[in-house]
Design a protein around this motif. Sequence first.
Motif, mmCIF file in Angstrom:
data_model
loop_
_atom_site.group_PDB
_atom_site.id
_atom_site.type_symbol
_atom_site.label_atom_id
_atom_site.label_comp_id
_atom_site.label_asym_id
_atom_site.label_seq_id
_atom_site.Cartn_x
_atom_site.Cartn_y
_atom_site.Cartn_z
ATOM 1 N N ASP A 59 0.573 0.991 -1.306
ATOM 2 C CA ASP A 59 -0.498 0.375 -1.929
ATOM 3 C C ASP A 59 -0.446 -1.121 -2.102
ATOM 4 O O ASP A 59 0.924 -1.553 -2.363
ATOM 5 N N PHE A 101 -5.490 -1.952 -1.818
ATOM 6 C CA PHE A 101 -5.578 -1.391 -0.337
ATOM 7 C C PHE A 101 -4.468 -0.252 -0.257
ATOM 8 O O PHE A 101 -3.137 -0.442 -0.628
ATOM 9 N N ARG A 102 -4.907 0.737 0.489
ATOM 10 C CA ARG A 102 -3.600 1.860 0.739
ATOM 11 C C ARG A 102 -3.561 1.717 2.497
ATOM 12 O O ARG A 102 -4.538 2.026 3.111
ATOM 13 N N PRO A 138 2.319 -6.206 -2.967
ATOM 14 C CA PRO A 138 2.873 -4.767 -2.861
ATOM 15 C C PRO A 138 2.751 -4.240 -4.331
ATOM 16 O O PRO A 138 3.594 -4.684 -5.230
ATOM 17 N N LEU A 139 2.411 -2.764 -4.123
ATOM 18 C CA LEU A 139 2.505 -2.056 -5.595
ATOM 19 C C LEU A 139 3.672 -0.790 -5.368
ATOM 20 O O LEU A 139 3.959 -0.262 -6.177
ATOM 21 N N THR A 197 -6.416 1.510 7.299
ATOM 22 C CA THR A 197 -6.244 1.065 5.713
ATOM 23 C C THR A 197 -7.535 1.644 4.904
ATOM 24 O O THR A 197 -8.532 1.453 5.402
ATOM 25 N N THR A 198 -7.384 1.908 3.860
ATOM 26 C CA THR A 198 -8.345 2.478 2.883
ATOM 27 C C THR A 198 -8.589 1.235 1.599
ATOM 28 O O THR A 198 -7.622 1.016 0.996
ATOM 29 N N ARG A 199 -9.963 0.933 1.456
ATOM 30 C CA ARG A 199 -10.073 -0.104 0.566
ATOM 31 C C ARG A 199 -10.767 0.564 -0.662
ATOM 32 O O ARG A 199 -11.606 0.977 -0.684
ATOM 33 N N PHE A 200 -10.016 0.406 -1.673
ATOM 34 C CA PHE A 200 -10.603 0.901 -3.181
ATOM 35 C C PHE A 200 -11.291 -0.290 -3.850
ATOM 36 O O PHE A 200 -10.427 -1.321 -4.308
ATOM 37 N N PRO A 260 0.871 -3.024 -12.841
ATOM 38 C CA PRO A 260 2.149 -2.763 -12.820
ATOM 39 C C PRO A 260 2.826 -2.762 -11.592
ATOM 40 O O PRO A 260 2.146 -2.311 -10.535
ATOM 41 N N LEU A 261 4.011 -3.706 -11.259
ATOM 42 C CA LEU A 261 4.563 -3.844 -9.897
ATOM 43 C C LEU A 261 5.950 -2.985 -10.117
ATOM 44 O O LEU A 261 6.603 -2.844 -9.068
#
Lengths: 162, 162
Positions: free
Chosen positions: A136, A59-60, A85-86, B36-39, B85-86
């Motif tokens: 993201d 999610f962005r 959270p990224l 929000t954008t959902r990928f 990766p965080l």
Amino acid sequence: MMKLALQPLTREAFKPFGDVVETEGATHFPINNGTTTRFHDLAALQFSGSNAKPIVSIFRGQAFTLPLEITMMEHHPYGSQLFMPLSGHPYVVVVAPKGELQPQQIQAFLATGQQGVNYHSGVWHHPLISLEASSDFLIVDRAGEEANCIEQDLNQSILLEF
Amino acid sequence: MMKLALQPLTREAFKPFGDVVETEGATHFPINNGTTTRFHDLAALQFSGSNAKPIVSIFRGQAFTLPLEITMMEHHPYGSQLFMPLSGHPYVVVVAPKGELQPQQIQAFLATGQQGVNYHSGVWHHPLISLEASSDFLIVDRAGEEANCIEQDLNQSILLEF
């Protein structure tokens, strides 16, 4: 308008609503010949209904600023929803217990950019509220046949503030 | 010693081994009233065997520097393993096709700090190789009754280099 202040996000305070996904205080052990530490099994993933399965998405979320008016909440009857959270920015977590949505039971938490949350199935929560910048999040939630997002408007708005 | 250079990590190049978890090129749509954008659905999660279920953990990997000698590989017969990766640092992904491990089939990819990978069940891979700094990763893998990590030493070492 009813005002609601942010609390720090801790496992203990968030327990009625789900899991805090973080290394601090988590069960851990060395793997990979000691080159990696595994903080193990940090969230209760839930998925039910017809052809239910967990899926991974990103999610962005756009950035919000506080104070912010909260006018609705949602929940997912057929599964948990995990946000990690990224982008390293803090975000706000607004929740209420399962069952009938009662505005006076709504709580708000300030999550750091190193804390994820996993909303348990049925727990009321607000959609993503990123702070500081568009951010993201890795999402683990449920796919399946039944519709899985119940939204409800509040009968009185709540003003969320630091 | 056989030498192996890093390739850029792309969905196409990584397809025989699993999924690249990233927003670029992913199916996406707006949610949360457009904030929000959902990928959507970025990885094939796999989990099989007795009492199998997906679990979420965090791995903290020490930093490595290249060139690095690769002496072993591992695979998980009962499930996929996803790394996201965080910490925003790049890392190295070393893989070989399912089946008999053949050193000449090993490939190495340089992943950015915004790219996750999901190793499909049975795909040979090296344990976590973080670059630049100790780094955290969100992991989605499988818990269950059967042992799920098969390690194998290489009959000849491989020197991994940029």
